[in-house]
Motif scaffolding. Structure first.
Motif, short mmCIF file in Angstrom:
data_model
loop_
_atom_site.label_atom_id
_atom_site.label_comp_id
_atom_site.label_asym_id
_atom_site.label_seq_id
_atom_site.Cartn_x
_atom_site.Cartn_y
_atom_site.Cartn_z
N HIS A 218 -4.03 -0.62 -0.44
CA HIS A 218 -3.07 0.47 -0.58
C HIS A 218 -3.64 1.65 0.21
CE1 HIS A 218 -0.95 3.89 -2.29
NE2 HIS A 218 0.01 3.02 -2.60
N PRO A 219 -2.79 2.35 1.00
CA PRO A 219 -3.33 3.38 1.90
C PRO A 219 -4.07 4.51 1.20
CG PRO A 219 -0.91 3.34 1.92
CD PRO A 219 -1.36 2.13 1.19
N GLU A 220 -3.84 4.73 -0.08
CA GLU A 220 -4.56 5.80 -0.77
C GLU A 220 -5.92 5.36 -1.30
OE1 GLU A 220 -2.13 8.27 -3.44
OE2 GLU A 220 -0.40 7.60 -2.25
N THR A 221 -6.31 4.11 -1.05
CA THR A 221 -7.64 3.67 -1.46
C THR A 221 -8.68 4.48 -0.68
OG1 THR A 221 -6.84 1.45 -1.90
CG2 THR A 221 -9.21 1.69 -1.56
N TRP B 58 -12.80 1.04 -1.57
CA TRP B 58 -12.72 -0.29 -0.93
C TRP B 58 -14.02 -1.05 -1.19
CZ3 TRP B 58 -16.40 -1.68 2.57
CH2 TRP B 58 -17.07 -0.68 3.26
N PHE B 59 -13.93 -2.36 -1.15
CA PHE B 59 -15.13 -3.17 -1.40
C PHE B 59 -15.12 -4.42 -0.54
CE2 PHE B 59 -11.99 -4.25 -4.75
CZ PHE B 59 -11.86 -5.62 -4.55
N GLY B 60 -16.25 -5.12 -0.56
CA GLY B 60 -16.37 -6.41 0.11
C GLY B 60 -16.87 -7.46 -0.86
N GLU C 10 0.49 -4.03 -9.66
CA GLU C 10 1.94 -3.86 -9.83
C GLU C 10 2.40 -2.54 -9.20
OE1 GLU C 10 3.15 -6.58 -11.46
OE2 GLU C 10 1.04 -7.15 -11.71
N GLY C 11 3.68 -2.49 -8.86
CA GLY C 11 4.34 -1.24 -8.50
C GLY C 11 3.86 -0.63 -7.19
N GLU C 12 4.11 0.66 -7.09
CA GLU C 12 3.84 1.41 -5.87
C GLU C 12 2.38 1.36 -5.43
OE1 GLU C 12 5.93 4.07 -3.96
OE2 GLU C 12 7.08 2.26 -4.47
N LEU C 13 1.50 1.31 -6.40
CA LEU C 13 0.07 1.39 -6.08
C LEU C 13 -0.60 0.02 -5.90
CD1 LEU C 13 -1.25 4.37 -8.26
CD2 LEU C 13 -1.03 4.28 -5.79
#
Ligand code: FEO
Ligand code: CA
Ligand code: CA
Ligand code: CA
Length: 602
Positions: free
Chosen positions: A466-469, A474-476, A514-517
């Motif tokens: 999600h672009p707001e992450t 973020w992870f690997g 779920e949803g937008e996020l």
């Protein structure tokens, strides 16, 4: 700058900052307390830990090494049996004077040290209680507390039990094996028994028969094809130098007795654990259970190896009060399936049943026992989809399941497919499965990619979040996962040697589904340097979260500036959690609670 909550976020916590240092960190407003460490006594008569004078006898009554899966069998609110896997051992940080061992020679390893390692494997089962202050502690006095080790007597159920290929000189019945090894993730059955998944069992087997290059020469082994497919003998440990059963030159059938799902009754220390061969033999990552909408028991289990498969077990009968017991036929009568992820976004679960399709005597499968023992070879014939190392798989009650594909650096551009979309995948991805009709026992469904992991700011990584992450979120290398009482997904990471590629420590992340996020991830907890994060496990009331920090001070440290280059007992990258100059780092279970009480991050 201050980190803020994201609007619409279902996880009520302010994100932790990423980093990498010698201790653990939790988001503000929560406590993360160490509950138990390698060597801590877990029985009334366990000796205290004496790291400079450790013995196998003492270790067999103390908490083992490299805690991985954590489960909890509640007795009553605030009291129950904690069930913890001990996956493997790191001799270089366990034993004074022992450096990282040359895996072909193990010159420094003695029988005494090997026996300590064997006693540090398996699992621990012990009572924990929650005090007035909301904090959990170990009750050593519960007579049901027990250790399972690499030498605990265990029996078999299912199609391979008693088969000739399970017979050894020590066990002419093929029914009694000693121990369980490399217990990675696992699961709790709906009736409260503890499932331990045997993962990298191949690494414990030895041979003295080597070819000109110094690699194992299997030409005289009657089961060479099977051994080859399973990577036996891996020669990761010196056990076979001192114990004949781990030497395939002497006991070629012993490897056929590992690689299963093991069931333990946490309420009865006299109940002999059972290896359920019907669930197949492979590098079982985990064994998370659910009850399908048609009432049958379903267990998802990945085979954690590059280009290996995702499996699912479906019991023949529905779960009832009568069959909700230790040793239930729900774990021996049913069908094992392997997944084919079609490029059009559908999934087919292919049954591993003797006599169906190519699984016949002409192709080397004399009976269902051969499928139970050579599950990988059977799945190869069915055309299952080779995956990017399937780690933990977590079903949710609504017919959804999440599959952690941790990474696969060896996938070539020619080998890319829709379900494994990146070549040389260093950071992995997560697949969401929706079973047909919301029913986990369905043999068809659909799949989609929830996230592609890695740093979204580096275009070549090809990450998808999600672009707001945020840079923290973020992870690997997703490894373990859990779904909490509110249906939310939590992911823990194990980057291994990829640690230096992100610079981040391993940790626990919340992940919106779920949803937008959808695809929005936030960091909640991070490990001390060199540790990977296992567990996670939520109590039913969602007020306690158990985490397991495995091998602190080891993974990736030789590549990281500012830490000991190659961790050893004498010079570790961290001495977490004791920070005592006389104590090496210790794998430990951590308990997360909300300050002031209440559900975690709701
Ligand atoms: Fe033991 Fe697949 O991690
Ligand atoms: Ca794992
Ligand atoms: Ca899990
Ligand atoms: Ca792992």
């Amino acid at each position: 700058q201050a980190l803020a909550m994201t609007e619409g976020d279902r996880f009520n916590f302010t994100e932790l900052r990423w980093g990498n240092d010698q201790t653990h960190h939790i988001a503000d407003g929560f406590d993360a307390d160490v509950l138990i460490r390698w060597g801590d006594p877990i029985m009334a008569d366990s000796p205290e830990f004496d790291v400079m004078n450790q013995t196998a006898e003492a270790q067999a009554k103390q908490f083992g090494y490299n805690n991985d899966y954590v489960g909890f069998a509640e007795i009553e609110p605030g009291r129950g049996m904690l069930c913890v896997n001990h996956e493997y051992t790191n001799e270089e940080v366990m034993f004074p004077g022992i450096g990282r061992q040359d895996r072909s020679g193990f010159e420094q390893m003695t029988k005494e040290l090997v026996d300590i390692e064997m006693a540090a494997h398996g699992g621990s089962v012990f009572e924990i209680v929650r005090g007035e202050d909301g904090k959990w502690s170990v009750n050593r006095d519960n007579p049901n507390n027990r250790r399972i080790t690499a030498e605990t007597p265990i029996t078999f159920s299912g199609p391979a039990a008693g088969h000739d290929r399970l017979k050894t000189s020590a066990d002419p019945t093929g029914m009694n094996v000693l121990g369980t090894i490399n217990n990675c993730a696992g699961g709790m059955t709906p009736w409260g028994t503890y499932l331990m998944a045997e993962e990298n069992f191949h690494g414990y087997f030895w041979t003295d028969t080597l070819d000109a290059e110094g690699d194992p020469d299997l030409s005289a082994q009657p089961e060479a094809a099977s051994m080859e497919r399973y990577g036996v003998p891996g020669r990761w440990y010196a056990w076979g130098k001192f114990h004949d059963r781990f030497n395939i030159d002497k006991e070629p059938n012993e490897p056929n007795r590992f690689g299963y799902i093991v069931e333990v009754d946490p309420m009865n220390p006299d109940a002999t654990p059972i290896k359920h061969t019907a669930l197949g033999r492979f590098r079982h990552e985990g064994a998370e259970t659910t009850v399908a909408s048609d009432g049958r028991l379903v267990i998802y289990s990945g085979d954690d190896n590059r280009f290996d498969y995702q499996y699912k077990w479906v019991s023949a009968e529905a779960v009832t009060d009568e069959n909700s017991v230790f040793g239930s036929s729900l774990l021996s009568e049913g069908t094992l399936y392997v997944a084919r992820f079609n490029d059009d976004g559908t999934i087919d679960w292919l049954p591993l049943v003797h006599g169906e399709g190519p699984l016949t005597a002409e192709n080397g499968f004399e009976s269902q026992a051969d499928i139970a023992i050579d599950t990988r070879l059977a799945a190869d014939l069915l055309g299952a989809t080779p995956m990017d190392r399937p780690e933990d798989a977590q079903p949710r009650g609504d017919g959804t399941a999440y599959i952690m594909l941790t990474n696969n650096s060896r996938r070539t551009p020619e080998q890319v497919d829709a379900a494994n979309p990146r070549p040389e995948s260093n950071f992995g991805h997560i697949i969401e499965i929706k079973e047909e009709g919301g029913n986990h026992s369905a043999t068809t469904g659909t799949w989609s990619i929830l996230v592609k992991c890695g740093d979204p700011s580096i275009a070549e990584v090809g990450a998808q979040w999600h672009p707001e992450t945020s840079e923290h979120g973020w992870f690997g290398s997703p490894d373990n996962c859990a779904i909490d009482a509110d249906g939310r997904l939590w992911i823990s990471t194990d980057q291994g040697s990829n640690w230096a590629k992100t610079g981040k420590s391993d940790g626990l992340y919340s992940l919106e589904t779920e949803g937008e996020l959808r695809g929005h991830s936030k960091l909640f907890f991070r490990c001390p340097v060199g540790g990977e994060l296992c567990g996670p496990y939520f109590t039913d009331d969602a007020e306690t979260l158990f985490l397991a920090v495995q091998h602190p001070g080891t993974d990736g440290t030789k590549d990281l500036v500012g830490f000991a280059k190659d961790s050893t007992f004498e010079d570790p990258a961290t001495r977490w959690p004791d920070f005592d100059p006389a104590m090496p780092p210790r794998p430990s279970v951590v308990v997360v609670t909300k300050q002031g009480g209440g559900k975690i991050a709701v």
